[in-house]
Every structure is written in structure tokens, then in C-alpha cells.
Write a protein that holds these residues in place. Sequence first.
Motif, PDB file in Angstrom:
ATOM      1  N   LYS A   5       1.102  -1.636  -0.086  1.00  0.00           N
ATOM      2  CA  LYS A   5      -0.113   0.362   0.535  1.00  0.00           C
ATOM      3  C   LYS A   5       0.670   1.052  -0.246  1.00  0.00           C
ATOM      4  N   ASP A   6       2.290   1.472   0.229  1.00  0.00           N
ATOM      5  CA  ASP A   6       3.263   2.421   0.329  1.00  0.00           C
ATOM      6  C   ASP A   6       2.995   2.793  -0.851  1.00  0.00           C
ATOM      7  N   SER A   7       3.798   4.366  -1.242  1.00  0.00           N
ATOM      8  CA  SER A   7       3.497   4.690  -2.594  1.00  0.00           C
ATOM      9  C   SER A   7       5.412   4.628  -2.251  1.00  0.00           C
ATOM     10  N   PHE A   8       5.137   5.049  -4.012  1.00  0.00           N
ATOM     11  CA  PHE A   8       6.378   5.460  -4.093  1.00  0.00           C
ATOM     12  C   PHE A   8       7.740   5.826  -3.112  1.00  0.00           C
ATOM     13  N   LEU A   9       6.885   6.927  -2.649  1.00  0.00           N
ATOM     14  CA  LEU A   9       7.799   8.466  -1.583  1.00  0.00           C
ATOM     15  C   LEU A   9       7.732   7.493  -0.232  1.00  0.00           C
ATOM     16  N   ARG A  10       6.455   7.565  -0.122  1.00  0.00           N
ATOM     17  CA  ARG A  10       6.605   6.400   1.289  1.00  0.00           C
ATOM     18  C   ARG A  10       7.563   5.087   2.058  1.00  0.00           C
ATOM     19  N   LEU A  16      14.558   4.800   4.734  1.00  0.00           N
ATOM     20  CA  LEU A  16      15.227   6.148   5.187  1.00  0.00           C
ATOM     21  C   LEU A  16      15.553   5.207   6.500  1.00  0.00           C
ATOM     22  N   LYS A  17      14.233   5.480   6.927  1.00  0.00           N
ATOM     23  CA  LYS A  17      13.757   5.424   8.923  1.00  0.00           C
ATOM     24  C   LYS A  17      14.729   3.811   9.516  1.00  0.00           C
ATOM     25  N   PHE A  18      14.666   2.527   8.506  1.00  0.00           N
ATOM     26  CA  PHE A  18      15.122   1.538   8.576  1.00  0.00           C
ATOM     27  C   PHE A  18      17.063   1.959   8.560  1.00  0.00           C
ATOM     28  N   ALA A  19      17.181   2.385   7.359  1.00  0.00           N
ATOM     29  CA  ALA A  19      18.010   2.732   7.309  1.00  0.00           C
ATOM     30  C   ALA A  19      19.284   3.510   8.517  1.00  0.00           C
ATOM     31  N   PHE A  20      18.822   4.345   8.710  1.00  0.00           N
ATOM     32  CA  PHE A  20      18.881   4.887  10.170  1.00  0.00           C
ATOM     33  C   PHE A  20      18.495   4.105  11.356  1.00  0.00           C
ATOM     34  N   LYS A  21      18.060   3.331  11.221  1.00  0.00           N
ATOM     35  CA  LYS A  21      18.225   2.413  12.771  1.00  0.00           C
ATOM     36  C   LYS A  21      19.615   1.198  12.285  1.00  0.00           C
ATOM     37  N   GLY A  22      19.535   1.584  11.421  1.00  0.00           N
ATOM     38  CA  GLY A  22      20.913   0.029  11.403  1.00  0.00           C
ATOM     39  C   GLY A  22      21.652   0.937  11.370  1.00  0.00           C
ATOM     40  N   PHE A  23      22.108   2.188  10.930  1.00  0.00           N
ATOM     41  CA  PHE A  23      23.041   2.613  11.454  1.00  0.00           C
ATOM     42  C   PHE A  23      23.652   3.103  13.291  1.00  0.00           C
TER      43      PHE A  23
END
Length: 126
Positions: A5-10, A16-23
Motif C-alpha cells: 500500500k506504500d507509495s514510492f515516496l512513502r 531511510l528509517k530502517f537505514a538510520f535505525k541500522g546506523f
Amino acid sequence: MKNPKDSFLRGRIRSLKFAFKGFWILVSTEDSIKAQLFFAFIATILGFYFDISAAEWSAQVIVIGLVLVAEGANTAIEEMADFVHPEYHKKIGLIKDIAAGVPTIAALTSLVIACIIYVPKIMILF
């Protein structure tokens, strides 16, 4: 997991949220990343002190990124290996040793670049 259900932008924002969480997990839990960030901080201070050129900054930033990426990849490989086979296994040990070699190569490369940049500048002081 991708939400249909996510749009491309969402979807990108979630990524990005997951990437920053991993960082954040890496920075807050891994001593090797903390050590490399300390060396990166020292190199940055030295860069300002010696007023290094744009090309030298570029090389320095690239090798700092290279080392951090290698440390992160090594951590991910080790975590996966421990998850797949928690007990000692000769083959898992070999995989983890090889993975540990990757940040070593990156760190040695960064040391060479640091010597190329800073040894001539330090020699001028003497």
C-alpha cells in the motif's frame, strides 16, 4: 518487508528509517565502529589543522566511508553467521575470519592515504 500500500515516496521514507535505525545500532553497540569513528574524528581535526586541499578531503572522506562500510558489512556477516550457526563451527569461523579481513584491508588503505596526506605536512614542521 515491503508494504504493497506504500507509495514510492512513502516506501523510500520507510527505507531511510530502517537505514538510520541500522546506523544507530552500529554506532551505539559496535566497538569497532566507535573506534573507527574516533579515528575519523581525529583525521577530520587534522584536515582542518593542516588545511588540506579539496582533493585530499575527497580522498579522506572516501576512505573514512570505505572503512565504516567495511566495518558495517563485517558486523552484518558476523551477526548472520552467529544466527545461522550459534555454536562453534569451523566453516563459520572461516567465514567470519574472511569477513574480518575486509575492514582490515579498508583500514590499511586508509592508513596509506593518511600517510600520503599528512606525512609531508608533518615533515614540514620539523
